[in-house]
Design a protein around this motif. Structure first.
Motif, PDB file in Angstrom:
ATOM      1  N   ALA A   8       0.728  -1.257  -0.035  1.00 21.49           N
ATOM      2  CA  ALA A   8       0.087   0.022   0.011  1.00 21.49           C
ATOM      3  C   ALA A   8       0.836   1.301  -0.010  1.00 21.49           C
ATOM      4  N   THR A   9       1.961   1.164   0.689  1.00 20.83           N
ATOM      5  CA  THR A   9       2.820   2.275   0.837  1.00 20.83           C
ATOM      6  C   THR A   9       3.553   2.507  -0.725  1.00 20.83           C
ATOM      7  N   THR A  22       1.815  -4.611  -8.507  1.00 14.84           N
ATOM      8  CA  THR A  22       1.783  -4.399  -7.245  1.00 14.84           C
ATOM      9  C   THR A  22       0.174  -4.373  -6.761  1.00 14.84           C
ATOM     10  N   ILE A  23      -0.791  -3.553  -7.645  1.00 17.50           N
ATOM     11  CA  ILE A  23      -1.997  -3.654  -7.267  1.00 17.50           C
ATOM     12  C   ILE A  23      -2.498  -4.919  -7.177  1.00 17.50           C
ATOM     13  N   ALA A  24      -2.190  -5.776  -8.132  1.00 16.55           N
ATOM     14  CA  ALA A  24      -2.739  -7.225  -8.212  1.00 16.55           C
ATOM     15  C   ALA A  24      -2.086  -8.111  -7.075  1.00 16.55           C
ATOM     16  N   GLU A  25      -1.190  -7.949  -6.672  1.00 16.03           N
ATOM     17  CA  GLU A  25      -0.435  -8.478  -5.657  1.00 16.03           C
ATOM     18  C   GLU A  25      -1.191  -8.223  -4.205  1.00 16.03           C
ATOM     19  N   LEU A  26      -1.271  -6.890  -4.127  1.00 12.95           N
ATOM     20  CA  LEU A  26      -1.923  -6.511  -2.925  1.00 12.95           C
ATOM     21  C   LEU A  26      -3.492  -6.922  -2.902  1.00 12.95           C
ATOM     22  N   ARG A  27      -4.242  -7.034  -3.974  1.00 13.59           N
ATOM     23  CA  ARG A  27      -5.489  -7.316  -3.963  1.00 13.59           C
ATOM     24  C   ARG A  27      -5.514  -9.029  -3.700  1.00 13.59           C
ATOM     25  N   ASP A  28      -4.637  -9.559  -4.183  1.00 15.80           N
ATOM     26  CA  ASP A  28      -4.518 -11.007  -3.937  1.00 15.80           C
ATOM     27  C   ASP A  28      -4.340 -11.185  -2.306  1.00 15.80           C
ATOM     28  N   GLN A  29      -3.621 -10.256  -1.766  1.00 12.26           N
ATOM     29  CA  GLN A  29      -3.311 -10.589  -0.205  1.00 12.26           C
ATOM     30  C   GLN A  29      -4.661 -10.189   0.479  1.00 12.26           C
ATOM     31  N   LEU A  30      -5.366  -9.101  -0.100  1.00 12.99           N
ATOM     32  CA  LEU A  30      -6.500  -8.642   0.768  1.00 12.99           C
ATOM     33  C   LEU A  30      -7.505  -9.702   0.642  1.00 12.99           C
ATOM     34  N   TRP A  31      -7.732 -10.334  -0.597  1.00 11.98           N
ATOM     35  CA  TRP A  31      -8.716 -11.366  -0.831  1.00 11.98           C
ATOM     36  C   TRP A  31      -8.598 -12.558   0.037  1.00 11.98           C
ATOM     37  N   ALA A  32      -7.218 -13.026   0.209  1.00 15.15           N
ATOM     38  CA  ALA A  32      -6.842 -14.056   1.252  1.00 15.15           C
ATOM     39  C   ALA A  32      -7.257 -13.795   2.598  1.00 15.15           C
ATOM     40  N   GLY A  34      -9.606 -11.822   3.394  1.00 17.22           N
ATOM     41  CA  GLY A  34     -11.197 -11.880   3.306  1.00 17.22           C
ATOM     42  C   GLY A  34     -12.216 -11.348   4.344  1.00 17.22           C
ATOM     43  N   SER A  35     -11.680 -10.430   5.195  1.00 10.06           N
ATOM     44  CA  SER A  35     -12.539  -9.853   6.137  1.00 10.06           C
ATOM     45  C   SER A  35     -13.293  -8.906   5.463  1.00 10.06           C
ATOM     46  N   PRO A  36     -14.300  -8.038   5.866  1.00  8.56           N
ATOM     47  CA  PRO A  36     -14.983  -6.956   5.300  1.00  8.56           C
ATOM     48  C   PRO A  36     -14.342  -5.842   4.898  1.00  8.56           C
ATOM     49  N   LEU A  37     -13.429  -5.496   5.900  1.00  8.67           N
ATOM     50  CA  LEU A  37     -12.504  -4.499   5.600  1.00  8.67           C
ATOM     51  C   LEU A  37     -11.565  -4.882   4.567  1.00  8.67           C
ATOM     52  N   ALA A  38     -11.106  -6.012   4.524  1.00  8.60           N
ATOM     53  CA  ALA A  38     -10.123  -6.332   3.496  1.00  8.60           C
ATOM     54  C   ALA A  38     -10.761  -6.294   1.933  1.00  8.60           C
ATOM     55  N   LEU A  39     -12.150  -6.861   2.097  1.00  9.59           N
ATOM     56  CA  LEU A  39     -12.639  -6.851   0.793  1.00  9.59           C
ATOM     57  C   LEU A  39     -13.024  -5.509   0.270  1.00  9.59           C
ATOM     58  N   ALA A  40     -13.175  -4.682   1.097  1.00  6.44           N
ATOM     59  CA  ALA A  40     -13.769  -3.280   0.697  1.00  6.44           C
ATOM     60  C   ALA A  40     -12.486  -2.650   0.130  1.00  6.44           C
ATOM     61  N   ILE A  41     -11.513  -2.819   0.702  1.00  2.00           N
ATOM     62  CA  ILE A  41     -10.085  -2.341   0.301  1.00  2.00           C
ATOM     63  C   ILE A  41      -9.902  -2.759  -0.975  1.00  2.00           C
ATOM     64  N   ALA A  42      -9.766  -4.201  -1.097  1.00  2.00           N
ATOM     65  CA  ALA A  42      -9.789  -4.715  -2.553  1.00  2.00           C
ATOM     66  C   ALA A  42     -10.408  -4.012  -3.524  1.00  2.00           C
ATOM     67  N   ARG A  43     -11.819  -3.960  -3.319  1.00  3.10           N
ATOM     68  CA  ARG A  43     -12.522  -3.184  -4.156  1.00  3.10           C
ATOM     69  C   ARG A  43     -12.261  -2.107  -4.809  1.00  3.10           C
TER      70      ARG A  43
END
Length: 115
Positions: A8-9, A22-32, A34-43
């Motif tokens: 993110a930094t 970088t965006i794809a890698e971060l999204r993959d980690q956020l999906w992994a 799987g919390s509501p916050l992580a999914l909102a950030i990934a979106r």
């Protein structure tokens, strides 16, 4: 999980030229996560990636939310802080414009008469 914060930094530092990997890698980690916050950030990162959300506005808030997410995973913040961060991120989601208001005469039906 600190790699979420690092990615993110890195995106904030890359702006305005964001690396799609970088965006794809971060999204993959956020999906992994799987919390509501992580999914909102990934979106929102997805929307930044396709130029629907302005990165200048979103990236600082996303980096802050990633830090809050990691703090939540590590047990340093509670559900209340995680939900507040999710709410903040949800406000970055674009919404459709309201339909135009149709101007209608302000006359009661009882005042209408047939000619």
């Amino acid at each position: 999980m600190s790699s979420i914060e690092e990615l993110a930094t890195a995106l904030v530092q890359q702006a305005p030229d964001l690396d799609p990997r970088t965006i794809a890698e971060l999204r993959d980690q956020l999906w992994a996560v799987g919390s509501p916050l992580a999914l909102a950030i990934a979106r929102i990162y997805e929307l930044v990636d396709i130029d629907v959300v302005d990165p200048a506005i979103a990236l600082p808030a996303l980096a802050e939310a990633c830090a809050t997410l990691v703090a939540g995973i590590e047990g340093r913040v509670g559900e209340r802080e995680l939900e507040a961060a999710r709410y903040q991120i949800d406000t970055l989601e674009p919404v459709p414009d309201k339909p135009p208001r149709v101007a209608a005469p302000d006359v009661p039906i009882t005042k209408l008469r047939k000619r």
